[in-house]
Structure formats: structure tokens, C-alpha cells
Scaffold this motif. Structure first.
Motif, PDB file in Angstrom:
ATOM      1  N   TYR A  60       0.631  -1.377  -0.128  1.00 59.98           N
ATOM      2  CA  TYR A  60       0.258  -0.075   0.074  1.00 59.98           C
ATOM      3  C   TYR A  60       0.835   1.098   0.094  1.00 59.98           C
ATOM      4  N   ASN A  64       0.998   4.049  -3.072  1.00 63.73           N
ATOM      5  CA  ASN A  64       0.694   5.355  -2.733  1.00 63.73           C
ATOM      6  C   ASN A  64       1.866   6.164  -3.144  1.00 63.73           C
ATOM      7  N   SER A  68       1.095   9.169  -6.051  1.00 68.13           N
ATOM      8  CA  SER A  68       1.892  10.488  -5.610  1.00 68.13           C
ATOM      9  C   SER A  68       2.771  10.785  -6.720  1.00 68.13           C
TER      10      SER A  68
END
Length: 109
Positions: A60, A64, A68
Motif C-alpha cells: 500500500y 501510494n 503521488s
């Protein structure tokens, strides 16, 4: 030589034997629980769940981070899309989807 004389009374000796027997019974019960198949399976499941949770958490965080970075490449400081970068990516995505559709249709024939 060690002193082998015992100054305890028979009642004290019996009480000591009872106390040691109780401690031994507790120890044997504890060992029985530890080596019981359900306990072993439960411990193994707990380890697997912990490992999976750790792996999913790391995945995760990695996803992420990538999202980003991609978002930073496709938007400016104000959050508005950078059209000079969004349009080529969108065209590439449409092209890939189109190739997948064509490939799927060819296999069905």
C-alpha cells in the motif's frame, strides 16, 4: 559433606510435596496446551496473518508513493492538470485499450 538432616515435620514435607505436585500439574497442563494441534495451527495462522498484513501494508505504501509521483508529474503546483503531459498519456491509454479490444475480438473468431 552436605548436611542431609531435615528439620521439617512430616506435615511440612507433605505440604511441600502437594505444592510441588500442583506446580508440576500446572506445568504439564501448559505444555499440553502448547503442543496441542489447535494451538500450533492457531500460532501458524497468526504468523501468516501478521506476515500478510505487513506485506499488504508495504505494498500500500509503495502504490501510494507511485500514485503521488504520477500525480505530481501530471499536475502543476496548483493541482491543475498539465495538458502537455495528460494528453499523451490519455492517448497512450486509449491505444492500449484499443489493442486489447482488437486482440480479444480476433481470438473469439
Amino acid at each position: 559433606m552436605a548436611d542431609t538432616s531435615d528439620t521439617r515435620t512430616p506435615a511440612q514435607i507433605e505440604a511441600d510435596i502437594r505444592r510441588r505436585r500442583d506446580v508440576l500439574a500446572e506445568t504439564l497442563d501448559e505444555i499440553g496446551v502448547r503442543v496441542h494441534p489447535k494451538t500450533i495451527v492457531g500460532d501458524a495462522k497468526a504468523k501468516v496473518v501478521s506476515h500478510v498484513d505487513h506485506t499488504v501494508g508495504r505494498a500500500y505504501v509503495q502504490v501510494n508513493r507511485v500514485v503521488s509521483e504520477v500525480r505530481a508529474q501530471l499536475t502543476d503546483e496548483d493541482g491543475a492538470p498539465r495538458m502537455e503531459r495528460v494528453v499523451p498519456v490519455a492517448l497512450l491509454a486509449v491505444g492500449v485499450v484499443g489493442l486489447l479490444v482488437v486482440g480479444t475480438r480476433r481470438r473469439r473468431r
